[in-house]
Design a protein around this motif. Structure first.
Motif, PDB file in Angstrom:
ATOM      1  N   ARG A 163      40.019 -14.094  19.530  1.00 47.16           N
ATOM      2  CA  ARG A 163      39.899 -14.591  18.157  1.00 47.16           C
ATOM      3  C   ARG A 163      38.428 -14.796  17.806  1.00 47.16           C
ATOM      4  N   LEU A 164      38.125 -14.692  16.532  1.00 43.58           N
ATOM      5  CA  LEU A 164      36.762 -14.965  16.089  1.00 43.58           C
ATOM      6  C   LEU A 164      36.420 -16.434  16.376  1.00 43.58           C
ATOM      7  N   PRO A 165      35.189 -16.719  16.817  1.00 44.18           N
ATOM      8  CA  PRO A 165      34.826 -18.097  17.201  1.00 44.18           C
ATOM      9  C   PRO A 165      34.540 -18.975  15.983  1.00 44.18           C
ATOM     10  N   LYS A 208      41.985 -17.341  12.357  1.00 44.92           N
ATOM     11  CA  LYS A 208      42.296 -17.373  13.779  1.00 44.92           C
ATOM     12  C   LYS A 208      43.238 -16.257  14.211  1.00 44.92           C
ATOM     13  N   SER A 209      43.407 -15.254  13.375  1.00 48.59           N
ATOM     14  CA  SER A 209      44.300 -14.147  13.708  1.00 48.59           C
ATOM     15  C   SER A 209      43.791 -13.388  14.930  1.00 48.59           C
ATOM     16  N   ARG A 210      44.723 -12.876  15.741  1.00 52.51           N
ATOM     17  CA  ARG A 210      44.364 -12.024  16.875  1.00 52.51           C
ATOM     18  C   ARG A 210      44.376 -10.548  16.487  1.00 52.51           C
ATOM     19  N   GLU A 211      44.610 -10.251  15.196  1.00 56.01           N
ATOM     20  CA  GLU A 211      44.765  -8.878  14.747  1.00 56.01           C
ATOM     21  C   GLU A 211      43.478  -8.272  14.185  1.00 56.01           C
ATOM     22  N   HIS A 212      42.393  -9.015  14.160  1.00 58.48           N
ATOM     23  CA  HIS A 212      41.153  -8.456  13.618  1.00 58.48           C
ATOM     24  C   HIS A 212      40.664  -7.307  14.500  1.00 58.48           C
ATOM     25  N   PRO A 213      40.136  -6.237  13.897  1.00 55.76           N
ATOM     26  CA  PRO A 213      39.684  -5.084  14.687  1.00 55.76           C
ATOM     27  C   PRO A 213      38.650  -5.466  15.736  1.00 55.76           C
ATOM     28  N   TRP A 214      38.680  -4.749  16.847  1.00 52.37           N
ATOM     29  CA  TRP A 214      37.766  -5.039  17.947  1.00 52.37           C
ATOM     30  C   TRP A 214      36.315  -4.953  17.518  1.00 52.37           C
ATOM     31  N   CYS A 215      36.005  -4.075  16.548  1.00 46.53           N
ATOM     32  CA  CYS A 215      34.607  -3.868  16.152  1.00 46.53           C
ATOM     33  C   CYS A 215      34.049  -5.022  15.326  1.00 46.53           C
ATOM     34  N   PHE A 216      34.860  -6.047  15.018  1.00 46.45           N
ATOM     35  CA  PHE A 216      34.364  -7.219  14.306  1.00 46.45           C
ATOM     36  C   PHE A 216      33.727  -8.234  15.261  1.00 46.45           C
ATOM     37  N   PHE A 217      33.825  -8.000  16.560  1.00 46.04           N
ATOM     38  CA  PHE A 217      33.332  -8.962  17.546  1.00 46.04           C
ATOM     39  C   PHE A 217      31.982  -8.502  18.095  1.00 46.04           C
ATOM     40  N   PRO A 218      31.156  -9.437  18.569  1.00 49.05           N
ATOM     41  CA  PRO A 218      29.880  -9.038  19.185  1.00 49.05           C
ATOM     42  C   PRO A 218      30.114  -8.368  20.533  1.00 49.05           C
ATOM     43  N   GLU A 219      29.178  -7.523  20.930  1.00 50.66           N
ATOM     44  CA  GLU A 219      29.329  -6.743  22.155  1.00 50.66           C
ATOM     45  C   GLU A 219      29.481  -7.629  23.387  1.00 50.66           C
ATOM     46  N   LYS A 220      28.715  -8.703  23.458  1.00 48.99           N
ATOM     47  CA  LYS A 220      28.792  -9.569  24.637  1.00 48.99           C
ATOM     48  C   LYS A 220      30.180 -10.181  24.768  1.00 48.99           C
ATOM     49  N   PRO A 240      71.578  -0.918  34.412  1.00 47.41           N
ATOM     50  CA  PRO A 240      70.734  -2.051  34.806  1.00 47.41           C
ATOM     51  C   PRO A 240      70.376  -2.899  33.601  1.00 47.41           C
ATOM     52  N   PRO A 241      70.183  -4.186  33.770  1.00 51.71           N
ATOM     53  CA  PRO A 241      69.852  -5.051  32.643  1.00 51.71           C
ATOM     54  C   PRO A 241      68.480  -4.728  32.079  1.00 51.71           C
ATOM     55  N   PHE A 242      68.313  -4.994  30.799  1.00 50.94           N
ATOM     56  CA  PHE A 242      67.006  -4.808  30.176  1.00 50.94           C
ATOM     57  C   PHE A 242      66.037  -5.849  30.742  1.00 50.94           C
ATOM     58  N   ARG A 243      64.784  -5.427  30.828  1.00 51.64           N
ATOM     59  CA  ARG A 243      63.769  -6.348  31.328  1.00 51.64           C
ATOM     60  C   ARG A 243      63.435  -7.402  30.288  1.00 51.64           C
ATOM     61  N   ARG A 244      62.916  -8.511  30.739  1.00 56.70           N
ATOM     62  CA  ARG A 244      62.576  -9.569  29.800  1.00 56.70           C
ATOM     63  C   ARG A 244      61.405  -9.125  28.931  1.00 56.70           C
ATOM     64  N   THR A 245      61.331  -9.725  27.786  1.00 56.02           N
ATOM     65  CA  THR A 245      60.272  -9.395  26.833  1.00 56.02           C
ATOM     66  C   THR A 245      59.029 -10.216  27.152  1.00 56.02           C
ATOM     67  N   HIS A 246      57.892  -9.546  27.175  1.00 54.46           N
ATOM     68  CA  HIS A 246      56.622 -10.247  27.382  1.00 54.46           C
ATOM     69  C   HIS A 246      56.162 -10.866  26.062  1.00 54.46           C
ATOM     70  N   LYS A 247      55.323 -11.865  26.160  1.00 57.47           N
ATOM     71  CA  LYS A 247      54.749 -12.508  24.982  1.00 57.47           C
ATOM     72  C   LYS A 247      53.235 -12.422  25.043  1.00 57.47           C
ATOM     73  N   ALA A 248      52.630 -12.247  23.886  1.00 59.45           N
ATOM     74  CA  ALA A 248      51.176 -12.165  23.828  1.00 59.45           C
ATOM     75  C   ALA A 248      50.561 -13.503  24.208  1.00 59.45           C
ATOM     76  N   PRO A 249      49.470 -13.494  24.973  1.00 60.13           N
ATOM     77  CA  PRO A 249      48.798 -14.755  25.301  1.00 60.13           C
ATOM     78  C   PRO A 249      48.332 -15.454  24.032  1.00 60.13           C
ATOM     79  N   GLU A 250      48.321 -16.764  24.036  1.00 58.00           N
ATOM     80  CA  GLU A 250      47.980 -17.534  22.851  1.00 58.00           C
ATOM     81  C   GLU A 250      46.490 -17.852  22.775  1.00 58.00           C
ATOM     82  N   ALA A 251      45.903 -18.281  23.888  1.00 55.31           N
ATOM     83  CA  ALA A 251      44.511 -18.737  23.875  1.00 55.31           C
ATOM     84  C   ALA A 251      43.551 -17.564  23.739  1.00 55.31           C
ATOM     85  N   SER A 252      42.501 -17.760  22.971  1.00 50.86           N
ATOM     86  CA  SER A 252      41.486 -16.719  22.807  1.00 50.86           C
ATOM     87  C   SER A 252      40.807 -16.425  24.145  1.00 50.86           C
TER      88      SER A 252
END
Length: 556
Positions: free
Chosen positions: A423-425, A533-545, A2-14
């Motif tokens: 992303r960080l605001p 604007k990196s999406r790679e910053h650790p989750w714990c750098f963001f506020p809880e809300k 069977p053919p390989f499935r298409r590759t997904h892409k990460a969403p761009e917008a925060s």
């Protein structure tokens, strides 16, 4: 194939999320939901007639699910509350949704998988289990904290433990407890100009508390994160892969794979070759390296590399595993350096001997751990009704699909794909980032520099204001451009135009200098923007809300 499935892409917008399939069916795709995927995967699994020792695969699946649910509940209850139903048979029969990741400080898009397996499990009245992949390497013990402005931002490396020899997370102790204890405050202080209220400041004491109980770096981080998930209302169980592979039923499957190591080796490499052909990948290390074959002694015959790692208590470096079946009824495993062990594992020996042999390796402090593709193969074939991948894992597991088909002749259960971007605001702090585009400006500068090289006359002062020599050069160039490039004149025409361009560069020196002066600041601004604007910053750098808004999915 069977053919390989298409590759997904990460969403761009925060704040955007990729959840495939969706938790609940929509009007546009009423049949596209997690419930449909669970039903289809159960049908696919029912078609497996593969014998694993003296068991059919479906018999081994039932036994493995019982063991995994029991041990995962016990493990989770050791540090947080977790429900364990009284009706065990019903519990095993319900859908199991599973995901997994290394016990590191990953970005929010990875953490979204944990939210998704909880939401998926609720939607199908099942159980969510997250695998803590502590068999992977602990590569670094620091994180990059973004500091600075859109002109000069950079990542400041902040350690959460002292460096140590490279080893698997399951072996990695906390080397410097003072560094670990102070990380939350140090990182939060650096982050404060960009985010004054990260969840890190309140969450890190929980990580320090768990470190005092478990004494292992990765497990402390994972347990503290999982305890926070309980506060969010997630009802997931967790289980380290190092515990998963010690379960007797999993050892039976591992023994079966090892007993058919030559076929697995060939299927693995064939799947990689097909992947490279289909995706036009040229690098020999992509998406993963081929398994090697070594011949050290003609009498012993070839040693085939298998997709496992091996190490010992005395030397905790993960090493590649090679297998040899020269002696009938015996499987020799070696790192081709210092370790060698002979096991009574072959297609003709009983599964009880496989389990006994693998158990004795553990007792003698020898660690045999599966690589990523085998780990997800175990999870998808033996335990999960749906395994949830991120984008990277979904791409790699196209190989797993192909390997399973080659080994069993059956299609494996399908996986789900979940990812997101947060992303960080920073636009609120630096409004100019919303309107400026250093990438476009830099591209325009490079375009002008190239145009200045080949068409300098376009950038000079009005022709009437130029020195006479410059006007004459422009006139000569124009005459040569208008000259028809006959066979006898074509080469000279080209040389004359090029010579005119080179001599005109003298009159464009100031323009070139001004353009080059813009390159450095624009490149620095582009690098700074990527940091902020990196999406790679650790989750714990963001506020809880912010995290809750991003992570908490509707449960219907």
């Amino acid at each position: 194939m069977p053919p390989f499935r298409r590759t997904h892409k990460a969403p761009e917008a925060s704040g955007s999320r990729l959840i495939d399939p969706p938790v609940w069916p929509s009007d546009d795709a009423p049949a596209d939901s997690i419930e449909t995927l669970v039903d289809n995967n159960r049908l696919l699994r029912s078609a497996f007639d593969t014998r694993i020792g003296d068991l059919r695969l479906w018999e081994l699946v039932a036994a493995t699910r019982r063991e995994v649910l029991t041990v995962a509940a016990e493990y989770t209850q050791s540090y947080r509350d977790a429900d364990r139903p009284d009706d065990i048979a019903d519990w095993i029969a319900r859908p199991i949704i599973m995901g997994g990741h290394q016990p590191e400080l990953f970005h929010p898009g990875v953490w979204l998988k944990n939210a998704a397996i909880d939401a998926y499990a609720r939607a199908v009245s099942g159980t969510a289990i997250n695998l803590v992949v502590d068999t992977d390497r602990c590569v670094r013990t620091s994180v990059g904290v973004p500091v600075g402005t859109p002109r000069e931002a950079h990542l400041e490396s902040v350690p959460f433990d002292a460096p140590a020899d490279e080893m698997a997370w399951e072996e990695r102790p906390i080397v410097d407890r003072d560094v670990f204890a102070s990380f939350g405050e140090r990182a939060s202080r650096l982050l404060a100009p960009l985010e004054p209220n990260p969840i890190l400041r309140r969450w890190w004491p929980l990580a320090v508390e768990r470190a005092g109980e478990c004494h292992r770096l990765g497990i402390a981080l994972a347990q503290a994160r999982h305890a926070l998930e309980a506060r969010f209302g997630w009802e997931t169980l967790e289980l380290p892969v190092s515990e998963l592979v010690r379960l007797p039923t999993v050892m039976v499957f591992m023994g079966w794979l090892l007993a058919h190591g030559r076929a697995l080796h060939e299927a693995y490499n064939a799947a990689i070759a097909d992947y490279r052909r289909v995706h036009k990948v040229r690098g020999r290390g992509r998406p993963v390296a081929d398994l090697a074959v070594r011949i050290d002694s003609p009498a012993e015959g070839p040693w085939f590399e298998l997709p496992w790692w091996i190490w010992s208590r005395d030397d905790r470096r993960r090493r590649r595993v090679f297998a040899n079946t020269h002696t009938p009824g015996t499987l020799a495993l070696s790192d081709m350096e210092t370790l060698r062990v002979e096991l009574p594992i072959s297609p003709d020996t009983s599964p009880s001997k496989w389990v006994d042999a693998l158990s004795r390796m553990e007792e003698h402090s020898l660690r045999l751990r599966p690589r990523a593709l085998v780990t997800t193969m175990v999870a998808r074939l033996l335990v999960a009704d749906v395994f949830v991948h991120g984008i990277g894992g979904a791409a790699y597991d196209q190989l797993t699909d192909d390997i399973v088909r080659r080994l069993t002749g059956c299609d494996p259960p399908r996986h789900a794909v979940v990812s997101g971007t947060l992303r960080l605001p920073v636009e609120g702090l630096f409004p100019e980032m919303a309107t400026s585009d250093p990438a476009a400006e830099l591209a325009e500068v490079h375009r002008q520099l190239r145009d200045l090289e080949f068409h300098p006359e376009r950038h000079l002062l009005p022709r009437a204001a130029l020195p006479e020599e410059a006007r004459e050069l422009i006139g000569q160039k124009q005459r040569w451009i208008e000259t028809h490039p006959t066979a006898t004149l074509a080469r000279r025409r080209c040389r004359e135009i090029r010579a005119a361009n080179e001599r005109l560069q003298f009159y464009a020196q100031d323009i070139r200098r001004d353009l080059l002066a813009r390159v450095g600041p624009l490149a620095a601004g582009l690098r700074a923007r990527k940091v902020l604007k990196s999406r790679e910053h650790p989750w714990c750098f963001f506020p809880e809300k912010t995290l809750k808004t991003f992570l908490l999915l509707e449960n219907g």
